[in-house]
Design a protein around this motif. Structure first.
Motif, PDB file in Angstrom:
ATOM      1  N   MET A   1      36.189  31.986  56.973  1.00 12.54           N
ATOM      2  CA  MET A   1      35.526  31.437  55.277  1.00 12.54           C
ATOM      3  C   MET A   1      37.060  32.099  54.627  1.00 12.54           C
ATOM      4  SD  MET A   1      33.630  33.844  52.761  1.00 12.54           S
ATOM      5  CE  MET A   1      33.744  35.255  52.759  1.00 12.54           C
ATOM      6  N   GLN A   2      37.185  31.167  54.077  1.00 14.89           N
ATOM      7  CA  GLN A   2      38.812  30.589  53.326  1.00 14.89           C
ATOM      8  C   GLN A   2      38.800  31.176  51.850  1.00 14.89           C
ATOM      9  OE1 GLN A   2      41.902  30.069  54.603  1.00 14.89           O
ATOM     10  NE2 GLN A   2      43.047  29.915  52.890  1.00 14.89           N
ATOM     11  N   ALA A   3      39.226  32.516  51.320  1.00 14.81           N
ATOM     12  CA  ALA A   3      39.518  32.883  49.702  1.00 14.81           C
ATOM     13  C   ALA A   3      39.886  31.547  48.656  1.00 14.81           C
ATOM     14  CB  ALA A   3      40.914  34.001  49.601  1.00 14.81           C
ATOM     15  N   ARG A   4      39.183  31.437  47.737  1.00 10.07           N
ATOM     16  CA  ARG A   4      39.275  30.337  46.441  1.00 10.07           C
ATOM     17  C   ARG A   4      40.488  30.788  46.584  1.00 10.07           C
ATOM     18  NH1 ARG A   4      33.425  30.623  44.219  1.00 10.07           N
ATOM     19  NH2 ARG A   4      32.327  27.995  45.795  1.00 10.07           N
ATOM     20  N   MET A   5      41.324  31.992  46.089  1.00  9.41           N
ATOM     21  CA  MET A   5      42.315  32.436  45.087  1.00  9.41           C
ATOM     22  C   MET A   5      42.834  34.159  45.468  1.00  9.41           C
ATOM     23  SD  MET A   5      41.010  33.734  41.269  1.00  9.41           S
ATOM     24  CE  MET A   5      42.694  34.256  41.323  1.00  9.41           C
ATOM     25  N   THR A   6      43.862  34.270  46.015  1.00 12.55           N
ATOM     26  CA  THR A   6      44.340  36.049  45.957  1.00 12.55           C
ATOM     27  C   THR A   6      43.303  37.185  45.270  1.00 12.55           C
ATOM     28  OG1 THR A   6      46.724  35.054  46.230  1.00 12.55           O
ATOM     29  CG2 THR A   6      46.326  37.281  45.473  1.00 12.55           C
ATOM     30  N   ASN A   7      42.559  37.808  45.360  1.00 14.98           N
ATOM     31  CA  ASN A   7      41.984  38.502  44.420  1.00 14.98           C
ATOM     32  C   ASN A   7      42.452  38.795  43.641  1.00 14.98           C
ATOM     33  OD1 ASN A   7      40.269  41.118  44.096  1.00 14.98           O
ATOM     34  ND2 ASN A   7      40.018  41.165  46.502  1.00 14.98           N
ATOM     35  N   PRO A   8      41.460  39.056  42.278  1.00 18.27           N
ATOM     36  CA  PRO A   8      42.084  38.710  41.199  1.00 18.27           C
ATOM     37  C   PRO A   8      42.064  40.297  41.166  1.00 18.27           C
ATOM     38  CG  PRO A   8      40.236  37.282  40.762  1.00 18.27           C
ATOM     39  CD  PRO A   8      40.362  38.198  42.831  1.00 18.27           C
ATOM     40  N   ALA A   9      41.937  41.453  41.053  1.00 17.17           N
ATOM     41  CA  ALA A   9      42.400  42.739  41.473  1.00 17.17           C
ATOM     42  C   ALA A   9      43.857  42.928  41.736  1.00 17.17           C
ATOM     43  CB  ALA A   9      41.507  43.604  41.619  1.00 17.17           C
ATOM     44  N   THR A  10      44.342  42.143  42.410  1.00 15.14           N
ATOM     45  CA  THR A  10      45.727  42.601  43.861  1.00 15.14           C
ATOM     46  C   THR A  10      46.588  41.631  41.787  1.00 15.14           C
ATOM     47  OG1 THR A  10      45.371  40.971  44.544  1.00 15.14           O
ATOM     48  CG2 THR A  10      44.816  43.081  45.467  1.00 15.14           C
ATOM     49  N   LEU A  11      45.906  40.648  41.534  1.00 14.99           N
ATOM     50  CA  LEU A  11      47.489  39.806  40.615  1.00 14.99           C
ATOM     51  C   LEU A  11      47.618  40.696  40.021  1.00 14.99           C
ATOM     52  CD1 LEU A  11      45.627  36.168  41.256  1.00 14.99           C
ATOM     53  CD2 LEU A  11      47.547  36.652  42.217  1.00 14.99           C
ATOM     54  N   LEU A  12      46.877  40.815  38.955  1.00 14.49           N
ATOM     55  CA  LEU A  12      46.685  41.429  37.717  1.00 14.49           C
ATOM     56  C   LEU A  12      47.980  43.106  37.796  1.00 14.49           C
ATOM     57  CD1 LEU A  12      44.009  40.050  36.035  1.00 14.49           C
ATOM     58  CD2 LEU A  12      46.179  38.937  36.167  1.00 14.49           C
ATOM     59  N   PRO A  13      48.959  43.854  38.086  1.00 13.81           N
ATOM     60  CA  PRO A  13      49.564  45.207  38.319  1.00 13.81           C
ATOM     61  C   PRO A  13      48.283  46.212  37.028  1.00 13.81           C
ATOM     62  CG  PRO A  13      51.175  43.991  37.465  1.00 13.81           C
ATOM     63  CD  PRO A  13      49.114  42.340  37.035  1.00 13.81           C
ATOM     64  N   ASP A  14      47.978  45.989  36.056  1.00 16.30           N
ATOM     65  CA  ASP A  14      47.044  47.242  35.366  1.00 16.30           C
ATOM     66  C   ASP A  14      45.816  46.842  35.942  1.00 16.30           C
ATOM     67  OD1 ASP A  14      49.790  47.472  33.567  1.00 16.30           O
ATOM     68  OD2 ASP A  14      48.525  45.788  31.953  1.00 16.30           O
ATOM     69  N   ALA A  15      45.398  46.206  35.905  1.00 19.46           N
ATOM     70  CA  ALA A  15      43.513  45.930  37.353  1.00 19.46           C
ATOM     71  C   ALA A  15      43.887  46.685  37.913  1.00 19.46           C
ATOM     72  CB  ALA A  15      43.521  44.873  37.359  1.00 19.46           C
ATOM     73  N   VAL A  16      44.575  46.419  39.135  1.00 22.37           N
ATOM     74  CA  VAL A  16      44.821  47.922  40.352  1.00 22.37           C
ATOM     75  C   VAL A  16      45.825  49.598  39.698  1.00 22.37           C
ATOM     76  CG1 VAL A  16      46.598  48.252  42.278  1.00 22.37           C
ATOM     77  CG2 VAL A  16      45.735  46.065  41.220  1.00 22.37           C
ATOM     78  N   LYS A  17      45.470  49.170  38.722  1.00 24.66           N
ATOM     79  CA  LYS A  17      46.013  50.486  37.812  1.00 24.66           C
ATOM     80  C   LYS A  17      44.404  51.420  37.767  1.00 24.66           C
ATOM     81  CE  LYS A  17      50.671  50.148  36.421  1.00 24.66           C
ATOM     82  NZ  LYS A  17      51.149  49.647  35.137  1.00 24.66           N
ATOM     83  N   ALA A  18      43.824  50.304  37.010  1.00 27.11           N
ATOM     84  CA  ALA A  18      42.580  50.991  36.730  1.00 27.11           C
ATOM     85  C   ALA A  18      41.334  51.287  37.607  1.00 27.11           C
ATOM     86  CB  ALA A  18      41.551  49.748  35.583  1.00 27.11           C
ATOM     87  N   ILE A  19      41.220  50.324  38.589  1.00 26.54           N
ATOM     88  CA  ILE A  19      40.422  50.812  39.997  1.00 26.54           C
ATOM     89  C   ILE A  19      40.733  51.605  40.639  1.00 26.54           C
ATOM     90  CG2 ILE A  19      40.016  49.697  41.897  1.00 26.54           C
ATOM     91  CD1 ILE A  19      40.816  47.015  40.456  1.00 26.54           C
ATOM     92  N   ASN A  20      42.034  52.208  40.768  1.00 27.69           N
ATOM     93  CA  ASN A  20      42.753  53.074  41.296  1.00 27.69           C
ATOM     94  C   ASN A  20      42.445  54.418  40.405  1.00 27.69           C
ATOM     95  OD1 ASN A  20      43.462  52.248  43.275  1.00 27.69           O
ATOM     96  ND2 ASN A  20      46.030  52.059  42.127  1.00 27.69           N
ATOM     97  N   LEU A  21      42.065  54.495  39.232  1.00 25.38           N
ATOM     98  CA  LEU A  21      41.610  55.277  38.449  1.00 25.38           C
ATOM     99  C   LEU A  21      40.377  55.683  38.276  1.00 25.38           C
ATOM    100  CD1 LEU A  21      44.047  55.309  35.251  1.00 25.38           C
ATOM    101  CD2 LEU A  21      43.530  57.659  36.709  1.00 25.38           C
ATOM    102  N   LEU A  22      39.307  54.731  38.544  1.00 27.03           N
ATOM    103  CA  LEU A  22      38.091  54.362  38.563  1.00 27.03           C
ATOM    104  C   LEU A  22      37.341  54.885  40.126  1.00 27.03           C
ATOM    105  CD1 LEU A  22      36.407  50.928  37.582  1.00 27.03           C
ATOM    106  CD2 LEU A  22      35.858  52.946  36.633  1.00 27.03           C
ATOM    107  N   TYR A  23      38.342  54.400  41.108  1.00 23.82           N
ATOM    108  CA  TYR A  23      38.273  55.227  42.462  1.00 23.82           C
ATOM    109  C   TYR A  23      38.391  56.980  42.276  1.00 23.82           C
ATOM    110  CZ  TYR A  23      38.311  56.326  47.229  1.00 23.82           C
ATOM    111  OH  TYR A  23      38.687  56.682  48.344  1.00 23.82           O
ATOM    112  N   LYS A  24      39.216  57.141  42.057  1.00 22.65           N
ATOM    113  CA  LYS A  24      39.785  58.483  41.855  1.00 22.65           C
ATOM    114  C   LYS A  24      38.542  59.606  41.035  1.00 22.65           C
ATOM    115  CE  LYS A  24      43.372  61.902  40.040  1.00 22.65           C
ATOM    116  NZ  LYS A  24      44.698  62.332  39.756  1.00 22.65           N
ATOM    117  N   ALA A  25      37.920  58.927  39.575  1.00 15.72           N
ATOM    118  CA  ALA A  25      37.553  59.571  39.513  1.00 15.72           C
ATOM    119  C   ALA A  25      36.207  60.027  40.300  1.00 15.72           C
ATOM    120  CB  ALA A  25      36.717  59.021  37.941  1.00 15.72           C
ATOM    121  N   ALA A  26      35.924  58.431  40.454  1.00 17.38           N
ATOM    122  CA  ALA A  26      34.249  58.914  40.969  1.00 17.38           C
ATOM    123  C   ALA A  26      34.202  59.319  42.715  1.00 17.38           C
ATOM    124  CB  ALA A  26      34.116  57.418  41.704  1.00 17.38           C
ATOM    125  N   HIS A  27      35.260  60.342  42.577  1.00 18.92           N
ATOM    126  CA  HIS A  27      35.813  60.909  44.348  1.00 18.92           C
ATOM    127  C   HIS A  27      36.093  62.124  43.638  1.00 18.92           C
ATOM    128  CE1 HIS A  27      35.306  57.467  45.839  1.00 18.92           C
ATOM    129  NE2 HIS A  27      34.862  57.703  47.005  1.00 18.92           N
TER     130      HIS A  27
END
Length: 152
Positions: A1-27
């Protein structure tokens, strides 16, 4: 399977930060890592997210999960491999992932079973992790992010 685009979460720097905070909170609430791995894998299976099923199974295995349990997550009700607490978390994961399948998205019996095994902060972490998993699944499935190609 070929990706349609780069993963949106990695394209937007603030998204990566937010995702990392969600991960940390949940764990950070004391839920066993294996339980979080199982609910992640089950939601990802339901949503057909190959990247998350692959990475989730690999992560669980790396953290000591057995093949018997990994192979049985999709049919957890019919197997002897899961504790009552894990079963409650898996049922909650299914209900919270399939919100439109019933009028009462997460019925009281499913919630009460989970609440009988986990504290309120632990439940918050599980719900947050299920929601985060569904977020990952929707990003990956929409943009057709492939599972990694390494099978070693």
């Amino acid at each position: 399977m070929q990706a349609r685009m780069t993963n949106p979460a990695t394209l937007l720097p603030d998204a990566v930060k937010a995702i990392n905070l969600l991960y940390k909170a949940a764990h950070s609430a004391g839920v066993p890592e294996s339980t979080l791995e199982l609910v992640h894998l089950r939601a990802s299976q339901i949503n057909g997210c190959s990247a998350c099923v692959d990475s989730g199974a690999r992560s669980a295995r790396k953290n000591g999960e057995t093949d018997d349990r990994l192979f049985a997550v999709a049919v957890w009700r019919e197997t002897p491999y899961f504790t009552d607490a894990e079963r409650a978390a898996l049922a909650l994961s299914e209900a919270a992932t399939r919100l439109a399948d019933r009028g009462d998205a997460v019925p009281d019996d499913i919630w009460d079973a989970a609440a009988g095994h986990f504290t309120e902060p632990e439940l918050a972490a599980i719900v947050l992790w299920i929601a985060t998993t569904n977020f990952f699944n929707r990003l990956n499935a929409t943009t057709r992010q492939p599972a990694p190609q390494s099978w070693g």
